[in-house]
Design a protein around this motif. Structure first.
Motif, PDB file in Angstrom:
ATOM      1  N   ILE A  52     -39.707 -64.324 -42.732  1.00  0.00           N
ATOM      2  CA  ILE A  52     -40.004 -64.750 -44.101  1.00  0.00           C
ATOM      3  C   ILE A  52     -40.960 -63.755 -44.763  1.00  0.00           C
ATOM      4  CG2 ILE A  52     -41.104 -66.557 -45.498  1.00  0.00           C
ATOM      5  CD1 ILE A  52     -38.299 -67.265 -44.463  1.00  0.00           C
ATOM      6  N   GLY A  53     -41.910 -63.230 -44.008  1.00  0.00           N
ATOM      7  CA  GLY A  53     -42.837 -62.238 -44.556  1.00  0.00           C
ATOM      8  C   GLY A  53     -42.121 -61.011 -45.087  1.00  0.00           C
ATOM      9  N   ASN A  54     -41.149 -60.517 -44.331  1.00  0.00           N
ATOM     10  CA  ASN A  54     -40.379 -59.361 -44.809  1.00  0.00           C
ATOM     11  C   ASN A  54     -39.492 -59.728 -45.979  1.00  0.00           C
ATOM     12  OD1 ASN A  54     -41.389 -57.314 -43.194  1.00  0.00           O
ATOM     13  ND2 ASN A  54     -39.951 -57.713 -41.540  1.00  0.00           N
ATOM     14  N   LEU A  55     -38.943 -60.935 -45.983  1.00  0.00           N
ATOM     15  CA  LEU A  55     -38.132 -61.370 -47.131  1.00  0.00           C
ATOM     16  C   LEU A  55     -38.990 -61.464 -48.389  1.00  0.00           C
ATOM     17  CD1 LEU A  55     -35.854 -64.079 -45.478  1.00  0.00           C
ATOM     18  CD2 LEU A  55     -35.200 -61.769 -46.205  1.00  0.00           C
ATOM     19  N   LEU A  56     -40.223 -61.946 -48.244  1.00  0.00           N
ATOM     20  CA  LEU A  56     -41.127 -62.017 -49.400  1.00  0.00           C
ATOM     21  C   LEU A  56     -41.444 -60.618 -49.926  1.00  0.00           C
ATOM     22  CD1 LEU A  56     -43.531 -64.860 -48.287  1.00  0.00           C
ATOM     23  CD2 LEU A  56     -41.967 -64.899 -50.244  1.00  0.00           C
ATOM     24  N   LEU A  57     -41.548 -59.650 -49.033  1.00  0.00           N
ATOM     25  CA  LEU A  57     -41.754 -58.267 -49.453  1.00  0.00           C
ATOM     26  C   LEU A  57     -40.510 -57.741 -50.170  1.00  0.00           C
ATOM     27  CD1 LEU A  57     -43.343 -55.502 -49.229  1.00  0.00           C
ATOM     28  CD2 LEU A  57     -42.028 -55.157 -47.133  1.00  0.00           C
ATOM     29  N   LEU A  58     -39.346 -57.975 -49.592  1.00  0.00           N
ATOM     30  CA  LEU A  58     -38.108 -57.420 -50.136  1.00  0.00           C
ATOM     31  C   LEU A  58     -37.670 -58.081 -51.435  1.00  0.00           C
ATOM     32  CD1 LEU A  58     -36.281 -57.004 -46.730  1.00  0.00           C
ATOM     33  CD2 LEU A  58     -37.010 -55.157 -48.251  1.00  0.00           C
ATOM     34  N   VAL A  59     -38.040 -59.325 -51.650  1.00  0.00           N
ATOM     35  CA  VAL A  59     -37.648 -59.986 -52.902  1.00  0.00           C
ATOM     36  C   VAL A  59     -38.375 -59.365 -54.094  1.00  0.00           C
ATOM     37  CG1 VAL A  59     -39.333 -61.876 -53.034  1.00  0.00           C
ATOM     38  CG2 VAL A  59     -36.972 -62.252 -53.795  1.00  0.00           C
ATOM     39  N   LYS A  60     -39.420 -58.600 -53.822  1.00  0.00           N
ATOM     40  CA  LYS A  60     -40.166 -57.911 -54.880  1.00  0.00           C
ATOM     41  C   LYS A  60     -39.802 -56.422 -54.948  1.00  0.00           C
ATOM     42  CE  LYS A  60     -44.047 -60.967 -54.099  1.00  0.00           C
ATOM     43  NZ  LYS A  60     -45.434 -61.053 -53.629  1.00  0.00           N
ATOM     44  N   ASP A  61     -38.777 -56.011 -54.199  1.00  0.00           N
ATOM     45  CA  ASP A  61     -38.374 -54.603 -54.140  1.00  0.00           C
ATOM     46  C   ASP A  61     -38.012 -54.098 -55.541  1.00  0.00           C
ATOM     47  OD1 ASP A  61     -37.394 -52.654 -51.707  1.00  0.00           O
ATOM     48  OD2 ASP A  61     -36.269 -52.277 -53.554  1.00  0.00           O
ATOM     49  N   ALA A  62     -38.276 -52.843 -55.783  1.00  0.00           N
ATOM     50  CA  ALA A  62     -37.957 -52.237 -57.082  1.00  0.00           C
ATOM     51  C   ALA A  62     -36.447 -52.155 -57.324  1.00  0.00           C
ATOM     52  CB  ALA A  62     -38.577 -50.846 -57.170  1.00  0.00           C
ATOM     53  N   ASP A  63     -35.674 -52.145 -56.254  1.00  0.00           N
ATOM     54  CA  ASP A  63     -34.222 -52.012 -56.380  1.00  0.00           C
ATOM     55  C   ASP A  63     -33.572 -53.397 -56.466  1.00  0.00           C
ATOM     56  OD1 ASP A  63     -31.383 -51.793 -55.224  1.00  0.00           O
ATOM     57  OD2 ASP A  63     -31.926 -49.698 -55.622  1.00  0.00           O
ATOM     58  N   ARG A  64     -32.807 -53.606 -57.517  1.00  0.00           N
ATOM     59  CA  ARG A  64     -32.199 -54.925 -57.714  1.00  0.00           C
ATOM     60  C   ARG A  64     -31.190 -55.276 -56.631  1.00  0.00           C
ATOM     61  NH1 ARG A  64     -27.626 -54.530 -62.368  1.00  0.00           N
ATOM     62  NH2 ARG A  64     -26.771 -52.561 -61.675  1.00  0.00           N
ATOM     63  N   TRP A  65     -30.534 -54.282 -56.029  1.00  0.00           N
ATOM     64  CA  TRP A  65     -29.549 -54.557 -54.984  1.00  0.00           C
ATOM     65  C   TRP A  65     -30.229 -55.090 -53.728  1.00  0.00           C
ATOM     66  CZ3 TRP A  65     -25.157 -55.221 -57.034  1.00  0.00           C
ATOM     67  CH2 TRP A  65     -24.778 -54.472 -58.144  1.00  0.00           C
ATOM     68  N   VAL A  66     -31.424 -54.636 -53.468  1.00  0.00           N
ATOM     69  CA  VAL A  66     -32.192 -55.171 -52.339  1.00  0.00           C
ATOM     70  C   VAL A  66     -32.562 -56.620 -52.627  1.00  0.00           C
ATOM     71  CG1 VAL A  66     -34.323 -54.946 -50.992  1.00  0.00           C
ATOM     72  CG2 VAL A  66     -33.044 -52.892 -51.661  1.00  0.00           C
ATOM     73  N   ARG A  67     -32.993 -56.893 -53.855  1.00  0.00           N
ATOM     74  CA  ARG A  67     -33.352 -58.281 -54.210  1.00  0.00           C
ATOM     75  C   ARG A  67     -32.128 -59.192 -54.113  1.00  0.00           C
ATOM     76  NH1 ARG A  67     -35.849 -55.290 -58.389  1.00  0.00           N
ATOM     77  NH2 ARG A  67     -34.460 -56.217 -59.933  1.00  0.00           N
ATOM     78  N   TRP A  68     -30.965 -58.703 -54.525  1.00  0.00           N
ATOM     79  CA  TRP A  68     -29.738 -59.499 -54.417  1.00  0.00           C
ATOM     80  C   TRP A  68     -29.385 -59.748 -52.952  1.00  0.00           C
ATOM     81  CZ3 TRP A  68     -25.834 -61.458 -57.772  1.00  0.00           C
ATOM     82  CH2 TRP A  68     -26.227 -61.486 -59.100  1.00  0.00           C
ATOM     83  N   ALA A  69     -29.645 -58.764 -52.113  1.00  0.00           N
ATOM     84  CA  ALA A  69     -29.377 -58.938 -50.679  1.00  0.00           C
ATOM     85  C   ALA A  69     -30.253 -60.045 -50.101  1.00  0.00           C
ATOM     86  CB  ALA A  69     -29.597 -57.622 -49.938  1.00  0.00           C
TER      87      ALA A  69
END
Length: 92
Positions: A52-69
């Motif tokens: 969950i910690g990594n998901l919380l980091l990735l949901v704020k990623d600058a790249d929208r495709w990462v956030r969609w993932a």
């Protein structure tokens, strides 16, 4: 070589393969969540073993495709879930 060793491989293809493995340990996924290659971060975001910690980091990623993932990760709930307030452009 272990998955932890392969997580620091110079090849993005190898790092993405590690990030996609559901048996990858947290110790391997943690640095891959901050990888400079978007495709590696996407693979971490989709991995059901990602913390969950990594998901919380990735949901704020600058790249929208990462956030969609992240939105496609089975540990992420829909519109009432954990990430609703973190990324307004997710498909909920």
């Amino acid at each position: 070589m272990t998955l932890i060793d392969l997580a620091s491989d110079p090849s993005a293809v190898v790092r993405k393969a590690v990030a996609s493995r559901t048996d990858a340990p947290a110790q391997a996924l943690r640095p891959l969540a901050r990888d400079h290659d978007r495709h590696v971060r996407e693979a971490v975001a989709r991995n059901p073993s990602t913390s969950i910690g990594n998901l919380l980091l990735l949901v704020k990623d600058a790249d929208r495709w990462v956030r969609w993932a992240v939105a496609g990760n089975p540990d992420v709930d829909g519109p009432t879930g954990t990430f609703q307030d973190e990324a307004g452009d997710l498909p909920w």
